[in-house]
Scaffold this motif. Sequence first.
Motif, PDB file in Angstrom:
ATOM      1  N   LEU A  59      -2.124  -2.893   3.894  1.00 37.64           N
ATOM      2  CA  LEU A  59      -2.176  -3.594   2.614  1.00 37.64           C
ATOM      3  C   LEU A  59      -0.901  -3.484   1.784  1.00 37.64           C
ATOM      4  CD1 LEU A  59      -5.735  -2.495   1.460  1.00 37.64           C
ATOM      5  CD2 LEU A  59      -5.119  -4.536   2.740  1.00 37.64           C
ATOM      6  N   LEU A  60      -0.289  -2.327   1.742  1.00 36.40           N
ATOM      7  CA  LEU A  60       0.815  -2.117   0.810  1.00 36.40           C
ATOM      8  C   LEU A  60       2.087  -2.896   1.119  1.00 36.40           C
ATOM      9  CD1 LEU A  60       0.481   1.581  -0.335  1.00 36.40           C
ATOM     10  CD2 LEU A  60      -0.377  -0.515  -1.383  1.00 36.40           C
ATOM     11  N   PRO A  61       2.400  -3.203   2.363  1.00 34.35           N
ATOM     12  CA  PRO A  61       3.597  -4.023   2.586  1.00 34.35           C
ATOM     13  C   PRO A  61       3.534  -5.365   1.856  1.00 34.35           C
ATOM     14  CG  PRO A  61       2.925  -3.039   4.642  1.00 34.35           C
ATOM     15  CD  PRO A  61       1.846  -2.736   3.619  1.00 34.35           C
ATOM     16  N   HIS A  62       2.363  -5.832   1.523  1.00 35.60           N
ATOM     17  CA  HIS A  62       2.197  -7.101   0.825  1.00 35.60           C
ATOM     18  C   HIS A  62       2.512  -6.981  -0.666  1.00 35.60           C
ATOM     19  CE1 HIS A  62       0.487  -8.981   4.365  1.00 35.60           C
ATOM     20  NE2 HIS A  62      -0.060  -7.817   4.570  1.00 35.60           N
ATOM     21  N   ALA A  70      -8.249   1.113  -5.190  1.00 30.16           N
ATOM     22  CA  ALA A  70      -7.255   2.046  -5.726  1.00 30.16           C
ATOM     23  C   ALA A  70      -5.844   1.708  -5.236  1.00 30.16           C
ATOM     24  CB  ALA A  70      -7.622   3.476  -5.338  1.00 30.16           C
ATOM     25  N   LEU A  71      -5.690   1.424  -3.950  1.00 32.41           N
ATOM     26  CA  LEU A  71      -4.357   1.128  -3.396  1.00 32.41           C
ATOM     27  C   LEU A  71      -3.735  -0.113  -4.013  1.00 32.41           C
ATOM     28  CD1 LEU A  71      -4.981   1.887   0.385  1.00 32.41           C
ATOM     29  CD2 LEU A  71      -3.402   3.097  -1.139  1.00 32.41           C
ATOM     30  N   PRO A 119      -1.970 -10.276 -14.198  1.00 31.41           N
ATOM     31  CA  PRO A 119      -2.838  -9.609 -15.175  1.00 31.41           C
ATOM     32  C   PRO A 119      -4.131  -9.078 -14.558  1.00 31.41           C
ATOM     33  CG  PRO A 119      -2.026 -11.686 -16.053  1.00 31.41           C
ATOM     34  CD  PRO A 119      -1.584 -11.606 -14.616  1.00 31.41           C
ATOM     35  N   ASN A 120      -4.594  -9.671 -13.438  1.00 25.40           N
ATOM     36  CA  ASN A 120      -5.825  -9.197 -12.820  1.00 25.40           C
ATOM     37  C   ASN A 120      -5.582  -7.961 -11.966  1.00 25.40           C
ATOM     38  OD1 ASN A 120      -4.606 -10.160 -10.527  1.00 25.40           O
ATOM     39  ND2 ASN A 120      -6.153 -11.677 -10.061  1.00 25.40           N
ATOM     40  N   GLY A 121      -4.325  -7.474 -11.921  1.00 21.29           N
ATOM     41  CA  GLY A 121      -4.020  -6.265 -11.172  1.00 21.29           C
ATOM     42  C   GLY A 121      -3.721  -6.512  -9.720  1.00 21.29           C
ATOM     43  N   PHE A 122      -3.744  -7.780  -9.273  1.00 20.73           N
ATOM     44  CA  PHE A 122      -3.481  -8.055  -7.867  1.00 20.73           C
ATOM     45  C   PHE A 122      -2.055  -8.539  -7.695  1.00 20.73           C
ATOM     46  CE2 PHE A 122      -4.376 -10.222  -3.739  1.00 20.73           C
ATOM     47  CZ  PHE A 122      -4.648  -9.070  -3.057  1.00 20.73           C
ATOM     48  N   LEU A 123      -1.753  -9.062  -6.570  1.00 24.06           N
ATOM     49  CA  LEU A 123      -0.388  -9.418  -6.209  1.00 24.06           C
ATOM     50  C   LEU A 123       0.057 -10.732  -6.820  1.00 24.06           C
ATOM     51  CD1 LEU A 123      -0.777  -8.672  -2.422  1.00 24.06           C
ATOM     52  CD2 LEU A 123      -0.069  -7.109  -4.189  1.00 24.06           C
TER      53      LEU A 123
END
Length: 103
Positions: free
Chosen positions: A84-87, A25-26, A95-99
Motif C-alpha cells: 500500500l505505501l508505495p502508492h 492506520a497505514l 481532506p478525506n485522508g486518502f491519496l
Amino acid sequence: MHLEPRPGTAGPSPHHGELRDAVRALLCLDNDTAVMIRQLTCGEPGCPPLETVVAVVPMDGEAHRWTLHRPADQITENDLRATLLPHRRNRPEQPNGFLGPTP
C-alpha cells in the motif's frame, strides 16, 4: 439463519478486522472511508488457491484496490506496508485522508 459464502469466495477470516485496522492506520484514513477485505478463491491455472483483495472507498474520491496473492490469515502488516505505501509517495493527501492524484 446461517448463510454459506457465495461461490468463488472463501468466507470471512477473523484476521480481516485486524487487516482493516492496519490499512486504515497505514493510509491515515478517516472513519467515513470504507475499507473492505475479501478473501477469494481462484480456480484458474497459475492462480493461487486463495488471494486477498483490499479495497479502499472514500466518500468522495476514487476507490483503490490491491490484490495480495495469499490468504488473509497469512498477511502481515509488513505485507500491507510493502503493497500500500508505495502508492503514497510524492502524492498529497486529500481532506478525506486518502491519496491525492498521481503526479
